[in-house]
Design an enzyme around this catalytic site. Structure first.
Site, mmCIF file in Angstrom:
data_model
loop_
_atom_site.group_PDB
_atom_site.id
_atom_site.type_symbol
_atom_site.label_atom_id
_atom_site.label_comp_id
_atom_site.label_asym_id
_atom_site.label_seq_id
_atom_site.Cartn_x
_atom_site.Cartn_y
_atom_site.Cartn_z
ATOM 1 N N HIS A 83 0.848 -1.193 0.000
ATOM 2 C CA HIS A 83 0.000 0.000 0.000
ATOM 3 C C HIS A 83 0.886 1.245 0.000
ATOM 4 O O HIS A 83 1.864 1.305 0.717
ATOM 5 C CB HIS A 83 -0.880 -0.002 1.250
ATOM 6 C CG HIS A 83 -1.821 1.151 1.264
ATOM 7 N ND1 HIS A 83 -3.105 1.060 0.790
ATOM 8 C CD2 HIS A 83 -1.646 2.429 1.620
ATOM 9 C CE1 HIS A 83 -3.680 2.234 0.876
ATOM 10 N NE2 HIS A 83 -2.815 3.087 1.382
ATOM 11 N N TYR A 213 -7.343 10.666 5.399
ATOM 12 C CA TYR A 213 -7.262 11.552 6.559
ATOM 13 C C TYR A 213 -8.150 12.750 6.274
ATOM 14 O O TYR A 213 -7.859 13.530 5.352
ATOM 15 C CB TYR A 213 -5.831 12.046 6.771
ATOM 16 C CG TYR A 213 -4.825 10.964 7.095
ATOM 17 C CD1 TYR A 213 -4.843 10.316 8.333
ATOM 18 C CD2 TYR A 213 -3.843 10.604 6.174
ATOM 19 C CE1 TYR A 213 -3.906 9.328 8.632
ATOM 20 C CE2 TYR A 213 -2.904 9.625 6.470
ATOM 21 C CZ TYR A 213 -2.943 8.990 7.702
ATOM 22 O OH TYR A 213 -2.028 8.025 8.001
ATOM 23 N N PRO A 305 -1.564 6.696 17.812
ATOM 24 C CA PRO A 305 -1.722 5.919 16.568
ATOM 25 C C PRO A 305 -1.729 6.781 15.314
ATOM 26 O O PRO A 305 -1.889 6.257 14.217
ATOM 27 C CB PRO A 305 -3.080 5.228 16.755
ATOM 28 C CG PRO A 305 -3.802 6.028 17.776
ATOM 29 C CD PRO A 305 -2.785 6.725 18.612
ATOM 30 N N LYS A 309 3.043 3.842 14.113
ATOM 31 C CA LYS A 309 4.441 3.441 14.341
ATOM 32 C C LYS A 309 4.601 2.382 15.428
ATOM 33 O O LYS A 309 5.655 1.766 15.528
ATOM 34 C CB LYS A 309 5.274 4.661 14.773
ATOM 35 C CG LYS A 309 5.323 5.784 13.765
ATOM 36 C CD LYS A 309 6.235 5.454 12.619
ATOM 37 C CE LYS A 309 6.438 6.633 11.707
ATOM 38 N NZ LYS A 309 6.678 6.234 10.320
ATOM 39 N N TYR A 400 6.859 8.923 7.014
ATOM 40 C CA TYR A 400 5.578 8.227 7.133
ATOM 41 C C TYR A 400 5.774 6.720 7.034
ATOM 42 O O TYR A 400 5.210 5.949 7.800
ATOM 43 C CB TYR A 400 4.662 8.731 6.026
ATOM 44 C CG TYR A 400 3.247 8.219 6.069
ATOM 45 C CD1 TYR A 400 2.422 8.480 7.168
ATOM 46 C CD2 TYR A 400 2.714 7.503 4.998
ATOM 47 C CE1 TYR A 400 1.122 8.028 7.198
ATOM 48 C CE2 TYR A 400 1.406 7.053 5.016
ATOM 49 C CZ TYR A 400 0.619 7.318 6.119
ATOM 50 O OH TYR A 400 -0.676 6.873 6.144
#
Ligand code: APR
Length: 403
Positions: A83, A213, A305, A309, A400
């Site tokens: 992804h 997001y 969250p 990570k 990221y």
């Protein structure tokens, strides 16, 4: 195993006693076993619970490399899905970033954490690994010396004593390892971000082919694929809200509003099968060691969250700790163990910094904040920089998906 006469405490021993069978404890257990180090894992929950508990699911490229080089990646290679796209939705429109074409050009592998944990457990058991389920560690004793021991309770509540050379605390934030560190010996850095998310698992396919997001005046909303049939959603909510305060219908309405489904595509709805309210918090212990007790995973540091990570840090720390423990126990010297904490803290603080940046990217400032309009303009500008600046996008991609 022996039973001591007076206290009727069952007694056993291992070079390394590992507390907790999450990603940290199971990676560590496997790697110690592979190196021929005697270890045992004590886990409070049942085996069934450990194998099915749905948690995180985004594995960074480096986490996959760690698992691959230690031959722990068979399942995720077969069933994990790559992804690399995330989409931001705000009052100013939406944009996508394909982070495999930015920064270091890496991707995530989406693989539900319970499947990874189940794979690790199967491999550990298959290699003859020792693990005791429904066995709760109560405390780590005498960790400041060379012969620490773990006070535990077996499934029938009887006391068990495990003697060790080292104890690895991989039992999460509320585990016995953290509790056993005397106050004042280890520094605790804690930040409550004052923001809560209602974390949801829906029996429904992902609504679109990206991590979503959404920043909205009602609050943040997030969308993350887990499998072709299940999706994780997040809704920012009032801190302290009971997880069942909203009906499924209200949740889908709120997700649709915040994701601006009417402007883009309708959400693919289904039953909500898991819900929990998570407060966004950061918590780091420094150093990750008290004498003969070493911490890894959530026991060492808790991360919000927002940047996914936590499980990645847990795997990385477990690999570093396994190598250091093996070196010490083989008599190659204590240097690696002495360096364990500093080495991991570098990764931990880097991840904390990025996750903190993500929090400020994705949330309007709390209304109580008198400065909130100013903060909100900064937040909009931050997103705009991410939309328009290639340098900013490269930085984002590297952090990221990296660890
Ligand atoms: N005794 C024995 N086992 C315990 C005790 C105890 N006193 N307390 C907790 N445990 C067990 C829990 O039941 C759990 O199985 O320790 C394990 C800790 O596992 P995780 O919570 O998965 O923690 P960790 O391995 O550090 O992985 C951290 O996984 O999804 C996440 O948010 C989490 O990302 C983080 C990552």
């Amino acid at each position: 195993m022996t039973e001591s006469q007076g206290a009727r405490t069952v007694r056993d021993a291992a070079d390394v006693v590992v507390l907790g069978a999450g990603p940290a404890g199971l990676v560590l257990g496997n790697l110690l076993q592979d190196r021929g180090i005697g270890c045992v894992i004590l886990e409070r929950a049942t085996q069934q619970h450990v194998r099915t508990r749905a948690r995180a699911g985004f594995l960074a490229a480096n986490t996959v490399r760690v698992l691959e080089r230690n031959r722990l990646a068979d399942g995720l290679r077969r069933r994990g899905r790559e992804h690399s796209v995330c989409e931001f939705r705000t009052e100013d429109g939406r944009f996508r970033l394909d982070y495999s074409r930015l920064g270091a050009g890496e991707r995530h592998t989406v693989y539900p954490q319970q499947e990874l944990v189940s794979d690790l457990l199967t491999r550990y058991l298959g290699a003859g690994g020792r693990i005791h389920f429904e066995t709760e560690a109560v405390a780590v004793r005498e960790a400041d010396g060379n012969r620490p021991w773990v006070e535990a309770r077996d499934p029938d509540g009887r006391p068990v004593r495990w003697d060790a050379r080292y104890v690895a605390g991989c039992d999460g934030r509320h585990g016995a390892a953290r509790r056993s560190i005397p106050p004042g010996t280890v520094r605790r850095h804690h930040r409550d971000h004052g923001i809560s998310w209602l974390g949801l698992l829906a029996d429904a396919p992902p609504s679109f082919d990206a991590v979503g997001y959404a920043v909205h005046p009602h609050g943040f909303a997030g969308h993350m694929a887990r499998t072709p049939e299940t999706t994780r959603y997040y809704l920012q909510c009032d801190p302290g809200m009971p997880p069942d305060a909203w009906s499924d219908a209200r949740i889908w309405d709120e997700l649709a509003v915040r994701m601006r489904a009417s402007d883009y595509e309708a959400l693919r709805e289904g039953p909500i099968v898991q819900r929990a309210v998570v407060g966004l918090e950061s918590d780091v212990l420094e150093p990750l060691r008290h004498g003969s007790l070493f911490l890894a995973g959530d026991a060492a540091s808790l991360i919000s969250p927002s940047a996914a990570k936590g499980a990645n840090l847990a795997v990385l720390e477990a690999e570093i700790l396994a190598a250091a423990l093996a070196e010490d126990l083989r008599g190659a010297g204590p240097e690696a163990l002495q360096g364990y904490s500093a080495q991991c803290l570098e990764y931990i603080w880097r991840a904390q910094e990025f996750s903190h940046w993500m929090i400020r990217l994705l949330h309007s400032a709390p209304e109580a904040d008198r400065d909130s309009l100013f903060q909100d303009r900064l937040r909009r500008s931050r997103i705009e920089a991410l939309r328009t600046s290639r340098t900013q996008q490269d930085w984002f991609a590297e952090n990221y998906v990296g660890i």
